[in-house]
Design a protein around this motif. Structure first.
Motif, PDB file in Angstrom:
ATOM      1  N   TYR A 161     -20.148  63.913  -6.636  1.00 44.02           N
ATOM      2  CA  TYR A 161     -20.608  65.471  -8.210  1.00 44.02           C
ATOM      3  C   TYR A 161     -19.126  66.105  -8.486  1.00 44.02           C
ATOM      4  O   TYR A 161     -19.480  66.496  -9.777  1.00 44.02           O
ATOM      5  CB  TYR A 161     -21.929  65.707  -7.834  1.00 44.02           C
ATOM      6  CG  TYR A 161     -21.919  67.090  -7.892  1.00 44.02           C
ATOM      7  CD1 TYR A 161     -22.871  66.719  -8.884  1.00 44.02           C
ATOM      8  CD2 TYR A 161     -22.025  68.793  -8.130  1.00 44.02           C
ATOM      9  CE1 TYR A 161     -23.591  67.710 -10.335  1.00 44.02           C
ATOM     10  CE2 TYR A 161     -22.747  69.350  -8.887  1.00 44.02           C
ATOM     11  CZ  TYR A 161     -23.405  68.794 -10.269  1.00 44.02           C
ATOM     12  OH  TYR A 161     -23.600  70.113 -10.810  1.00 44.02           O
ATOM     13  N   SER A 183     -30.023  68.405 -16.992  1.00 46.01           N
ATOM     14  CA  SER A 183     -30.237  66.282 -15.866  1.00 46.01           C
ATOM     15  C   SER A 183     -29.445  65.562 -16.979  1.00 46.01           C
ATOM     16  O   SER A 183     -29.430  64.803 -16.388  1.00 46.01           O
ATOM     17  CB  SER A 183     -31.361  66.258 -15.549  1.00 46.01           C
ATOM     18  OG  SER A 183     -32.080  67.579 -15.252  1.00 46.01           O
ATOM     19  N   TYR A 213     -26.637  57.755  -9.600  1.00 44.36           N
ATOM     20  CA  TYR A 213     -27.549  58.238 -10.378  1.00 44.36           C
ATOM     21  C   TYR A 213     -28.948  59.753  -9.338  1.00 44.36           C
ATOM     22  O   TYR A 213     -28.182  60.850  -9.965  1.00 44.36           O
ATOM     23  CB  TYR A 213     -28.137  57.792 -11.336  1.00 44.36           C
ATOM     24  CG  TYR A 213     -27.883  57.128 -12.468  1.00 44.36           C
ATOM     25  CD1 TYR A 213     -26.230  56.644 -12.470  1.00 44.36           C
ATOM     26  CD2 TYR A 213     -27.701  55.410 -12.962  1.00 44.36           C
ATOM     27  CE1 TYR A 213     -25.309  56.199 -13.366  1.00 44.36           C
ATOM     28  CE2 TYR A 213     -27.031  54.902 -13.527  1.00 44.36           C
ATOM     29  CZ  TYR A 213     -25.920  54.970 -13.956  1.00 44.36           C
ATOM     30  OH  TYR A 213     -25.373  54.181 -14.506  1.00 44.36           O
ATOM     31  N   LEU A 248     -18.813  68.921 -13.855  1.00 45.23           N
ATOM     32  CA  LEU A 248     -20.368  69.804 -14.684  1.00 45.23           C
ATOM     33  C   LEU A 248     -20.344  71.579 -14.691  1.00 45.23           C
ATOM     34  O   LEU A 248     -19.881  71.495 -12.795  1.00 45.23           O
ATOM     35  CB  LEU A 248     -21.518  69.085 -14.891  1.00 45.23           C
ATOM     36  CG  LEU A 248     -21.458  67.671 -15.085  1.00 45.23           C
ATOM     37  CD1 LEU A 248     -22.577  66.951 -15.083  1.00 45.23           C
ATOM     38  CD2 LEU A 248     -21.067  67.445 -16.497  1.00 45.23           C
ATOM     39  N   MET A 288     -26.735  62.177  -7.977  1.00 54.28           N
ATOM     40  CA  MET A 288     -25.636  62.988  -8.492  1.00 54.28           C
ATOM     41  C   MET A 288     -26.729  64.223  -8.626  1.00 54.28           C
ATOM     42  O   MET A 288     -26.492  65.180  -9.485  1.00 54.28           O
ATOM     43  CB  MET A 288     -25.080  62.344 -10.064  1.00 54.28           C
ATOM     44  CG  MET A 288     -24.296  61.302  -9.306  1.00 54.28           C
ATOM     45  SD  MET A 288     -22.761  61.877  -8.436  1.00 54.28           S
ATOM     46  CE  MET A 288     -23.783  61.446  -6.746  1.00 54.28           C
ATOM     47  N   LEU A 289     -27.988  63.589 -10.190  1.00 54.78           N
ATOM     48  CA  LEU A 289     -29.172  64.632  -9.856  1.00 54.78           C
ATOM     49  C   LEU A 289     -29.658  65.440  -8.910  1.00 54.78           C
ATOM     50  O   LEU A 289     -29.442  66.586  -8.990  1.00 54.78           O
ATOM     51  CB  LEU A 289     -30.544  64.404 -10.565  1.00 54.78           C
ATOM     52  CG  LEU A 289     -29.720  63.302 -12.086  1.00 54.78           C
ATOM     53  CD1 LEU A 289     -31.176  62.336 -12.027  1.00 54.78           C
ATOM     54  CD2 LEU A 289     -29.935  64.187 -12.953  1.00 54.78           C
ATOM     55  N   VAL A 325     -26.166  65.278 -17.545  1.00 54.80           N
ATOM     56  CA  VAL A 325     -25.468  64.864 -15.441  1.00 54.80           C
ATOM     57  C   VAL A 325     -25.643  62.815 -15.479  1.00 54.80           C
ATOM     58  O   VAL A 325     -24.341  62.993 -15.320  1.00 54.80           O
ATOM     59  CB  VAL A 325     -26.641  65.756 -14.442  1.00 54.80           C
ATOM     60  CG1 VAL A 325     -25.433  65.115 -13.455  1.00 54.80           C
ATOM     61  CG2 VAL A 325     -25.933  66.992 -14.748  1.00 54.80           C
ATOM     62  N   HIS A 370     -26.496  68.058  -8.303  1.00 55.31           N
ATOM     63  CA  HIS A 370     -27.115  69.179  -9.533  1.00 55.31           C
ATOM     64  C   HIS A 370     -28.102  70.176  -9.064  1.00 55.31           C
ATOM     65  O   HIS A 370     -28.046  71.191 -10.004  1.00 55.31           O
ATOM     66  CB  HIS A 370     -27.026  68.160 -10.759  1.00 55.31           C
ATOM     67  CG  HIS A 370     -26.934  69.554 -11.573  1.00 55.31           C
ATOM     68  ND1 HIS A 370     -25.647  69.921 -11.831  1.00 55.31           N
ATOM     69  CD2 HIS A 370     -27.374  70.001 -12.670  1.00 55.31           C
ATOM     70  CE1 HIS A 370     -25.781  70.615 -13.467  1.00 55.31           C
ATOM     71  NE2 HIS A 370     -27.388  70.975 -13.320  1.00 55.31           N
ATOM     72  N   LEU A 419     -17.318  65.136 -11.399  1.00 52.58           N
ATOM     73  CA  LEU A 419     -18.443  64.826 -12.832  1.00 52.58           C
ATOM     74  C   LEU A 419     -17.542  66.186 -13.771  1.00 52.58           C
ATOM     75  O   LEU A 419     -17.124  65.797 -14.793  1.00 52.58           O
ATOM     76  CB  LEU A 419     -19.658  64.745 -12.359  1.00 52.58           C
ATOM     77  CG  LEU A 419     -20.237  63.556 -11.817  1.00 52.58           C
ATOM     78  CD1 LEU A 419     -21.896  63.655 -11.529  1.00 52.58           C
ATOM     79  CD2 LEU A 419     -19.695  62.620 -12.942  1.00 52.58           C
TER      80      LEU A 419
END
Length: 65
Positions: free
Chosen positions: A6, A17, A46, A11, A49-50, A20, A53, A9
């Protein structure tokens, strides 16, 4: 944040979302998307990662870079 995938990424905590997911798709090797056998693993990645986040947003973390 403990998830290095993560963190890679890159971000901001304010990212949506959808942003992401787009970053997670780009983070995977292009050939990974073509392999049907990896579908469950991709979906798991996925979701992970969500979740990372969402946890970051809930904690109110600021960007580390």
């Amino acid at each position: 944040m403990t998830d290095p995938a993560y963190q890679r990424l890159g971000l901001p905590a304010t990212a949506s979302s959808f942003a992401v997911l787009r970053a997670a798709v780009r983070a995977l090797h292009p050939d990974t998307g073509a392999v049907r056998g990896f579908r469950a693993a991709r979906k798991r990645f996925y979701r992970q990662m969500l979740r990372a986040h969402a946890a970051r947003q809930a904690a109110g973390d600021t960007p580390t870079d």
